[in-house]
Design an enzyme around this catalytic site. Structure first.
Site, PDB file in Angstrom:
ATOM      1  N   ASP A 156       0.676  -1.170   0.023  1.00 46.40           N
ATOM      2  CA  ASP A 156       0.030  -0.068  -0.200  1.00 46.40           C
ATOM      3  C   ASP A 156       0.838   1.080   0.051  1.00 46.40           C
ATOM      4  O   ASP A 156       2.129   1.308   0.393  1.00 46.40           O
ATOM      5  CB  ASP A 156      -0.867  -0.138   1.222  1.00 46.40           C
ATOM      6  CG  ASP A 156      -2.053   0.984   1.125  1.00 46.40           C
ATOM      7  OD1 ASP A 156      -2.317   1.574   0.189  1.00 46.40           O
ATOM      8  OD2 ASP A 156      -2.661   1.236   2.159  1.00 46.40           O
TER       9      ASP A 156
ATOM     10  N   LEU B 157      11.740 -20.090  -5.138  1.00 44.78           N
ATOM     11  CA  LEU B 157      10.611 -19.168  -4.102  1.00 44.78           C
ATOM     12  C   LEU B 157       9.497 -19.483  -5.286  1.00 44.78           C
ATOM     13  O   LEU B 157       9.453 -19.402  -6.282  1.00 44.78           O
ATOM     14  CB  LEU B 157      11.120 -17.928  -4.177  1.00 44.78           C
ATOM     15  CG  LEU B 157      10.110 -16.841  -4.117  1.00 44.78           C
ATOM     16  CD1 LEU B 157      10.010 -16.947  -2.333  1.00 44.78           C
ATOM     17  CD2 LEU B 157      10.525 -15.304  -4.463  1.00 44.78           C
TER      18      LEU B 157
ATOM     19  N   HIS C  72       2.691   3.566  -9.085  1.00 47.79           N
ATOM     20  CA  HIS C  72       2.731   2.021  -9.218  1.00 47.79           C
ATOM     21  C   HIS C  72       3.794   1.618  -9.976  1.00 47.79           C
ATOM     22  O   HIS C  72       4.361   0.523  -9.716  1.00 47.79           O
ATOM     23  CB  HIS C  72       1.291   1.727 -10.176  1.00 47.79           C
ATOM     24  CG  HIS C  72       0.170   1.974  -9.273  1.00 47.79           C
ATOM     25  ND1 HIS C  72      -0.052   1.661  -8.133  1.00 47.79           N
ATOM     26  CD2 HIS C  72      -1.192   2.814  -9.591  1.00 47.79           C
ATOM     27  CE1 HIS C  72      -1.270   2.172  -7.676  1.00 47.79           C
ATOM     28  NE2 HIS C  72      -1.854   2.979  -8.584  1.00 47.79           N
TER      29      HIS C  72
HETATM   30  C1  FPP Z   1      -1.780   0.209  -3.377  1.00 52.65           C
HETATM   31  O1  FPP Z   1      -1.373   1.707  -3.387  1.00 52.65           O
HETATM   32  C2  FPP Z   1      -1.159  -0.668  -4.388  1.00 52.65           C
HETATM   33  C3  FPP Z   1      -1.886  -1.010  -5.572  1.00 52.65           C
HETATM   34  C4  FPP Z   1      -3.375  -1.008  -5.502  1.00 52.65           C
HETATM   35  C5  FPP Z   1      -1.115  -1.820  -6.776  1.00 52.65           C
HETATM   36  C6  FPP Z   1       0.088  -2.422  -6.398  1.00 52.65           C
HETATM   37  C7  FPP Z   1       0.667  -2.552  -7.420  1.00 52.65           C
HETATM   38  C8  FPP Z   1       2.011  -2.433  -7.683  1.00 52.65           C
HETATM   39  C9  FPP Z   1       2.793  -2.591  -6.423  1.00 52.65           C
HETATM   40  C10 FPP Z   1       2.683  -2.167  -8.897  1.00 52.65           C
HETATM   41  C11 FPP Z   1       3.228  -3.421  -9.483  1.00 52.65           C
HETATM   42  C12 FPP Z   1       2.695  -4.649  -9.767  1.00 52.65           C
HETATM   43  C13 FPP Z   1       3.052  -5.497 -10.533  1.00 52.65           C
HETATM   44  C14 FPP Z   1       2.409  -7.125 -10.315  1.00 52.65           C
HETATM   45  C15 FPP Z   1       4.086  -5.383 -11.404  1.00 52.65           C
HETATM   46  P1  FPP Z   1      -2.673   2.672  -3.306  1.00 52.65           P
HETATM   47  O2  FPP Z   1      -2.936   3.282  -4.792  1.00 52.65           O
HETATM   48  O3  FPP Z   1      -3.859   2.206  -2.933  1.00 52.65           O
HETATM   49  O4  FPP Z   1      -1.836   3.742  -2.631  1.00 52.65           O
HETATM   50  P2  FPP Z   1      -2.584   4.969  -1.714  1.00 52.65           P
HETATM   51  O5  FPP Z   1      -3.416   4.295  -0.625  1.00 52.65           O
HETATM   52  O6  FPP Z   1      -1.255   5.800  -1.069  1.00 52.65           O
HETATM   53  O7  FPP Z   1      -3.604   5.755  -2.570  1.00 52.65           O
END
Ligand code: FPP
Length: 255
Positions: free
Chosen positions: A33, A144, A50
């Site tokens: 997150d 893994l 992201h």
């Molecule tokens: C949460 O941050 C994150 C996500 C919803 C997406 C997770 C994705 C990645 C880490 C990108 C890479 C993934 C792959 C598989 C290549 P948020 O957007 O909810 O953050 P916020 O709460 O600060 O808005």
């Protein structure tokens, strides 16, 4: 979108001297997150967050492997994330396709097995294809297991398992009073993966957000304020060190 290119560095992480190799969690699950908050605090679009999160994920996969973790499950896209703006959803799908295409050869070199958990049939065809190819190319690997939760919801997973068990009852192969937790567990998305020993959540929120609701019954939880893009191997190893201080009771009394 001004996304940086995927990371091509592959520096091996240094394990802390005080990490006990005999007490490494077998399965670590992560709620990644804070990409959006990281992007905002750096004056960027959410998709840049992201993309930076992808760089971090690559570091953490190799850090987990180096520490001897056997299974790593990460929350890539929840069944609730479809409610985000269309551009963000499309950008995330595209990023996951691009990431898997860019990383598959290195994952193979490192003997890493790729798995996906979630309602995969509802994903775009190119994403399904790239992951189905990665899963079949790595299926026999003993290193893994990298398990990406996409279009994943913990309640949906239990519902899908209950439907499968109900079908067994309907066909007469199982009696209702024979159903126990093993029948549910056997029909989850990745039944061969043991329950997580450690659940890490970045960016400070104290909730499960519908992640691995069944499997985390006895997981140790570690929450850090660090946003996911800043969660580097040193922070990951701090979580493992904290885990090694925990006394796991599984409901029993430990003297
Ligand atoms: C949460 O941050 C994150 C996500 C919803 C997406 C997770 C994705 C990645 C880490 C990108 C890479 C993934 C792959 C598989 C290549 P948020 O957007 O909810 O953050 P916020 O709460 O600060 O808005």
């Amino acid at each position: 979108m001004s996304n940086p290119e995927p990371n091509s560095e592959s520096n091996e992480p240094t394990l802390p001297a005080d990490l006990d190799p005999e007490r490494i969690p077998v399965h670590v699950a992560i709620i990644m997150d804070g990409n959006g908050r990281w992007a905002r605090s750096h004056g960027h679009d959410r998709l840049v967050g992201h993309n930076q999160g992808y760089r971090t994920l690559k570091e953490i996969v190799f850090a987990a492997d180096a520490a001897g973790v056997k299974y790593l499950t990460v929350y890539g896209f929840s069944s609730e994330n479809w409610r985000r703006p269309q551009a963000e959803v499309g950008g995330l799908m595209e990023l996951m396709v691009r990431a898997m295409q860019a990383e598959i050869e290195e994952l193979i070199e490192r003997n890493i097995r790729v798995r996906v958990s979630g309602r995969v049939s509802a994903l775009p065809a190119d994403l399904r294809d790239v992951f189905s190819d990665a899963m079949s190319r790595t299926a026999e690997f003993a290193g893994l297991t990298f398990n990406l939760a996409i279009n994943y919801g913990g309640r949906a997973e239990v519902v899908d398992a209950v439907r499968a068990v109900a079908a067994l009852v309907k066909s007469g192969d199982l009696q209702p009073d024979e159903i126990d937790d093993h029948h549910i567990a056997a029909h989850l998305y990745s039944p061969e993966i043991p329950d997580p020993d450690l659940l890490i959540r970045t960016a400070g929120e104290m909730r499960l957000s519908n992640f691995l609701l069944w499997e985390t019954a006895y997981s140790e939880i570690y929450v850090t304020q660090v946003c996911w893009p800043d969660f580097h191997p040193e922070q990951f190893y701090l979580a493992l060190l904290d885990y090694q201080k925990r006394v796991r009771r599984f409901g029993a009394v430990v003297e």
